[in-house]
Design an enzyme around this catalytic site. Sequence first.
Site, short mmCIF file in Angstrom:
data_model
loop_
_atom_site.label_atom_id
_atom_site.label_comp_id
_atom_site.label_asym_id
_atom_site.label_seq_id
_atom_site.Cartn_x
_atom_site.Cartn_y
_atom_site.Cartn_z
N ARG A 5 98.47 10.37 87.77
CA ARG A 5 97.05 10.48 88.06
C ARG A 5 96.89 11.02 89.47
O ARG A 5 97.58 10.60 90.41
CB ARG A 5 96.35 9.11 87.93
CG ARG A 5 96.15 8.65 86.50
CD ARG A 5 95.14 9.51 85.76
NE ARG A 5 94.85 9.05 84.41
CZ ARG A 5 95.45 9.49 83.31
NH1 ARG A 5 96.43 10.39 83.41
NH2 ARG A 5 95.10 9.03 82.11
N HIS A 38 96.77 19.91 84.29
CA HIS A 38 96.86 18.68 83.50
C HIS A 38 97.38 18.98 82.09
O HIS A 38 96.72 18.70 81.08
CB HIS A 38 95.50 17.98 83.42
CG HIS A 38 95.64 16.50 83.21
ND1 HIS A 38 94.80 15.58 83.80
CD2 HIS A 38 96.51 15.76 82.46
CE1 HIS A 38 95.14 14.36 83.43
NE2 HIS A 38 96.19 14.45 82.60
N GLU A 61 89.93 16.08 90.16
CA GLU A 61 90.10 17.01 89.05
C GLU A 61 88.77 17.37 88.38
O GLU A 61 87.95 16.48 88.14
CB GLU A 61 91.04 16.34 88.03
CG GLU A 61 91.66 17.25 87.02
CD GLU A 61 92.77 16.53 86.24
OE1 GLU A 61 92.66 16.49 85.01
OE2 GLU A 61 93.71 16.00 86.87
#
Length: 319
Positions: free
Chosen positions: A236, A283, A265
């Site tokens: 993360r 991602h 993000e």
Amino acid sequence: MFAVTNRIPESAVELLRGVGEVRIDERETPLPREDLLRLVAGAEAVVTLLQDRVDAELLEAAGPQLRCVANVAVGYDNVDVAAAARHGVAVTNTPGVLDDATADLTMALILAATRRLAEGDRLVRSGAAWSWGMSFMLGSSLRCKVLGIIGLGGIGSRVAERARAFGMEIAYHSRSTAPAEVVAALAAERLPLEQLLEGADVLSLHCPLTPETHHLINAAALARMDPGAVLVNAARGPIVDEQALAEALAAGRIAAAGLDVYEREPRVEPSLLELDNVVLTPHLGSATVETRTAMAELAARNAIAAVRGEELLTPVPVP
């Protein structure tokens, strides 16, 4: 009624349709908040993605009949699990099914960062003159190097298995000792965080995002790392202080980094974009057809179990 907040593989949707009505938003971008709240109203189970913020507001918008939030991710930092518990709503995630895909991506980042693959690709595409030479674009090998893993869970252990095939030694840090059979198979050594930071040639992050791990890798942690070390994050984004990382990379305090996730993000720290010694991917950790299908189907089965009053397959523990 099932509410699905984004387009998911059709096989998972068909599982839900076999049980009841399905309301789905087919957009593949995050829903505006008002649209999300409208979508979940009246649902017995909601299938969410990691960009959906599930909090008291959403739970109240769904209504008292809501039984389950089935998150299509192994992480659930987008879900207020305590608020869900207060509303009598179970939360599930999708562990296990994405371990191999994410581990593959992590190894790709390790190789790309240590062997300067993205930098070389950009050079060739630029049309700039280059020629082979003994000191041209040298990277570093992995054999006999130490892979430090923060979080030796499902994904972390799969990364370690792959790294062992490259001849790497494994050290790790986690809140608890990994299972004995995993430690034995990997010949892994558990170390305090400070010692792991100082000794790792490659540091790979696989811990959940919690208040304790937010900015775990900050300026002080980066200062402990070897100047030749590489940092990889496929967990993360907020686990890493991106500004501190950019400063460390620019100053040569660490050699390189590979990032698949970001602190805000999809925004990326602008100074990272200017650096050649960081590999950036959008991602992609679980982004294979097989894995995303398995994730969506597991979430659908959890939602169905909740509606039927059956035991959930992968419930998230209530804090």
